[in-house]
Design a protein around this motif. Structure first.
Motif, PDB file in Angstrom:
ATOM      1  N   ARG A 140     -15.224  55.251   7.213  1.00  0.00           N
ATOM      2  CA  ARG A 140     -15.880  54.540   8.876  1.00  0.00           C
ATOM      3  C   ARG A 140     -15.212  53.116   8.582  1.00  0.00           C
ATOM      4  N   ILE A 141     -15.176  53.399  10.084  1.00  0.00           N
ATOM      5  CA  ILE A 141     -13.333  51.815   9.993  1.00  0.00           C
ATOM      6  C   ILE A 141     -14.658  50.537   9.995  1.00  0.00           C
ATOM      7  N   SER A 142     -14.119  49.727   9.559  1.00  0.00           N
ATOM      8  CA  SER A 142     -15.554  48.272   9.733  1.00  0.00           C
ATOM      9  C   SER A 142     -14.500  46.822   9.900  1.00  0.00           C
ATOM     10  N   HIS A 143     -15.112  46.445  10.685  1.00  0.00           N
ATOM     11  CA  HIS A 143     -13.886  45.101  10.873  1.00  0.00           C
ATOM     12  C   HIS A 143     -14.468  43.834   9.750  1.00  0.00           C
ATOM     13  N   VAL A 144     -13.478  43.264   8.935  1.00  0.00           N
ATOM     14  CA  VAL A 144     -13.968  42.250   8.150  1.00  0.00           C
ATOM     15  C   VAL A 144     -12.953  40.861   8.578  1.00  0.00           C
ATOM     16  N   PHE A 145     -13.930  39.990   8.770  1.00  0.00           N
ATOM     17  CA  PHE A 145     -14.116  38.283   8.969  1.00  0.00           C
ATOM     18  C   PHE A 145     -13.120  37.815   7.984  1.00  0.00           C
ATOM     19  N   VAL A 146     -12.173  37.251   7.568  1.00  0.00           N
ATOM     20  CA  VAL A 146     -11.374  36.286   6.810  1.00  0.00           C
ATOM     21  C   VAL A 146     -11.618  34.667   7.239  1.00  0.00           C
ATOM     22  N   MET A 147     -12.562  34.280   5.946  1.00  0.00           N
ATOM     23  CA  MET A 147     -12.865  32.610   6.418  1.00  0.00           C
ATOM     24  C   MET A 147     -11.856  31.856   5.716  1.00  0.00           C
ATOM     25  N   ASP A 148     -10.942  31.117   5.999  1.00  0.00           N
ATOM     26  CA  ASP A 148     -10.897  29.475   5.376  1.00  0.00           C
ATOM     27  C   ASP A 148     -11.982  28.705   6.005  1.00  0.00           C
ATOM     28  N   ILE A 149     -12.699  28.098   4.829  1.00  0.00           N
ATOM     29  CA  ILE A 149     -13.735  27.662   5.109  1.00  0.00           C
ATOM     30  C   ILE A 149     -13.806  26.149   3.812  1.00  0.00           C
ATOM     31  N   PRO A 150     -13.449  25.037   4.781  1.00  0.00           N
ATOM     32  CA  PRO A 150     -12.713  23.848   4.124  1.00  0.00           C
ATOM     33  C   PRO A 150     -14.000  23.137   3.045  1.00  0.00           C
ATOM     34  N   GLY A 151     -13.191  23.103   2.230  1.00  0.00           N
ATOM     35  CA  GLY A 151     -14.106  22.947   1.231  1.00  0.00           C
ATOM     36  C   GLY A 151     -14.221  23.997  -0.087  1.00  0.00           C
ATOM     37  N   ARG A 152     -14.701  25.184   0.306  1.00  0.00           N
ATOM     38  CA  ARG A 152     -14.942  26.599  -0.771  1.00  0.00           C
ATOM     39  C   ARG A 152     -13.596  26.945  -1.710  1.00  0.00           C
ATOM     40  N   GLY A 153     -13.613  27.793  -2.570  1.00  0.00           N
ATOM     41  CA  GLY A 153     -12.547  27.472  -3.202  1.00  0.00           C
ATOM     42  C   GLY A 153     -11.746  29.049  -3.218  1.00  0.00           C
ATOM     43  N   THR A 154     -12.392  29.918  -2.743  1.00  0.00           N
ATOM     44  CA  THR A 154     -11.902  31.385  -2.163  1.00  0.00           C
ATOM     45  C   THR A 154     -11.764  31.650  -0.394  1.00  0.00           C
ATOM     46  N   PRO A 155     -11.634  32.242   0.027  1.00  0.00           N
ATOM     47  CA  PRO A 155     -11.341  32.804   0.940  1.00  0.00           C
ATOM     48  C   PRO A 155     -13.400  33.723   0.853  1.00  0.00           C
TER      49      PRO A 155
END
Length: 470
Positions: free
Chosen positions: A276-291
């Motif tokens: 099944r296809i799905s959508h992924v948001f990749v978030m670059d959040i200030p202060g987080r060590g990883t995406p």
């Protein structure tokens, strides 16, 4: 409770010191406070002009300012007034260097004046800076509580910078850009082409695309343009180009998502796979060590358990393509315990067990987790959750589209995160950016699509992510 030292309590030979490790945030905060924006002293800049991001050098006066921390906090402490300071700088300081900042009283003069030797060295004793200070010591004892200052949010998006840099190491990906007929969507596609991420084939109304190009002052002579007035025909053409091998990705321009997805999910001639296809948001959040990846917030409205299996696997694959070798996946619910009255908590428990049995592969999956204990270690500890994922989640699987959409937008507009979007599970990556997205978001989406395409073809990321790296 701590206390200063008055002039009468201080003797020649008294000393004090602190240690401080130079961080990227130190450089950014100093640049804001001082107004000194010398690129030599800032992260993510090419100050040598060789086309590569250079490692920053700490401003010398940031190093010198550390001396005031010893004088103002310890010796003499609160109530101290600076009179003079001489400094000689012996070498530069890099991010990660641990500094030892030391002061020693060498003389006492009239009017409560102290003469002080000041030194800054590395751990191994290498001299960084040295000098002499004169201060007026406090006359009376001041007791004070050493409390932390309010936290500062550093709005810095280093993860997207890294992903874009990694993607530039790969050959540009032929990409069908559907209906890029407004300034934002066209500018984003051309920016990605300028950065060497994609080779765009523009499909849509030639007149409208050229008008948009004129508005942003760009020539289209270097780019292929297929003139199709109808957006549905343009989308169908993009899908057919995937099948004939002309392109390896599809990028949405200025059109409704449903109009593009209709062609992608068609049983005959679409881009569907067994998953099944799905959508992924990749978030670059200030202060987080990883995406942080959030799924699904754009396609599957109220996914059942079977659909959530594919959503989770798609997100794990996307995370691995970005260099997260074994992504930590938190299956979100309103609570962190299984409650039959809350269906998402049941789904989360089943997904966790399926991952444990190898039915979902490549990541560490745990749930149900509430948002707080999925991303905050202290919240997880407070609730007694012992898990490799709790407090460290890099992928967040939400119960439904509404929850995911709200979460992604809250992070964007309240936590100042940057967001990029990608559709996973189709024959090729699909960049499903919002019509309101700026060029930066579209550029990041192209970088993520290129990295995902490389991972699908080779089984390896371009580079394994190092969370300790700056």
């Amino acid at each position: 409770m701590a206390s200063n030292k008055t002039y009468d309590q201080i003797s020649v030979g008294d000393s004090a010191q602190i240690t401080r490790t130079c961080s990227t945030n130190d450089l950014l905060i100093f640049a804001h406070a001082s107004g000194n924006r010398n690129p030599l002293n800032l992260p993510d800049t090419d100050w040598t002009g060789d086309g590569q991001v250079d490692k920053p050098v700490a401003p010398s006066m940031w190093v010198g300012a550390l001396i005031s921390a010893v004088l103002g906090n310890i010796l003499p402490g609160p109530g101290t007034r600076y009179l003079t300071q001489s400094l000689e700088f012996h070498r530069g300081v890099a991010v990660g260097d641990e500094l030892i900042v030391r002061v020693e009283v060498t003389g006492k003069g009239a009017n409560r004046v102290l003469e002080i030797d000041t030194t800054v060295t590395l751990e191994d004793g290498t001299a960084v800076a040295s000098g002499k200070a004169e201060v007026t010591a406090p006359e009376t004892t001041i007791e004070f509580e050493a409390s932390d200052l309010p936290a500062l949010l550093i709005e810095r998006h280093r993860h997207f910078n890294r992903l874009i840099t990694l993607a530039k190491k790969l050959a540009p990906m032929p990409t069908a850009v559907v209906a890029p007929d407004d300034e934002s969507s066209l500018a984003g596609a051309l920016l990605a082409a300028d950065e060497g991420l994609i080779e765009p084939i523009l499909i849509g109304s030639s007149a409208r695309i050229k008008t948009a190009a004129n508005s942003i002052g760009r020539s289209l002579e270097a780019f292929a343009l297929i003139d199709l007035e109808d957006e549905s025909e343009a989308a169908a053409k993009a899908i057919s180009m995937v099948h004939d091998g002309s392109v390896r990705a599809v990028m949405k321009g200025h059109m409704h998502t449903d109009d593009l997805l209709r062609h992608i999910v068609k049983r005959d001639g679409g881009l569907r796979t067994k998953r099944r296809i799905s959508h992924v948001f990749v978030m670059d959040i200030p202060g987080r060590g990883t995406p942080v990846l959030i799924t699904d917030a754009a396609i599957n409205i109220a996914p059942d358990l079977e659909t959530k299996v594919d959503i989770t696997q798609n997100a794990i694959d996307a995370a691995r393509s970005l260099g997260l070798s074994e992504p930590k996946v938190g299956i979100l619910s309103a609570i962190e315990t299984v409650n039959p009255a809350i269906p998402s908590s049941l789904d989360a428990a089943v997904l966790s067990k399926m991952a444990e049995r190898g039915q979902i592969k490549g990541g560490i999956v745990d749930g149900p987790l509430a948002m707080d204990n999925a991303i905050d270690v202290q919240a997880a500890r407070t609730k007694g959750i012992n898990s490799l994922v709790a407090g460290h989640a890099e992928v967040l699987v939400v119960p439904n589209l509404e929850a995911g959409n709200m979460l992604a937008k809250e992070l964007t507009f309240i936590a100042h995160a940057e967001a990029a979007g990608l559709v996973i599970g189709a024959k090729v990556p699909v960049m499903l950016t919002s019509r309101a997205d700026d060029g930066r978001a579209r550029l990041a989406s192209c970088a993520i699509a290129l990295l995902y395409d490389h991972w699908k073809r080779t089984g390896l990321p371009v580079e394994v992510f190092d969370p300790s790296g700056e």
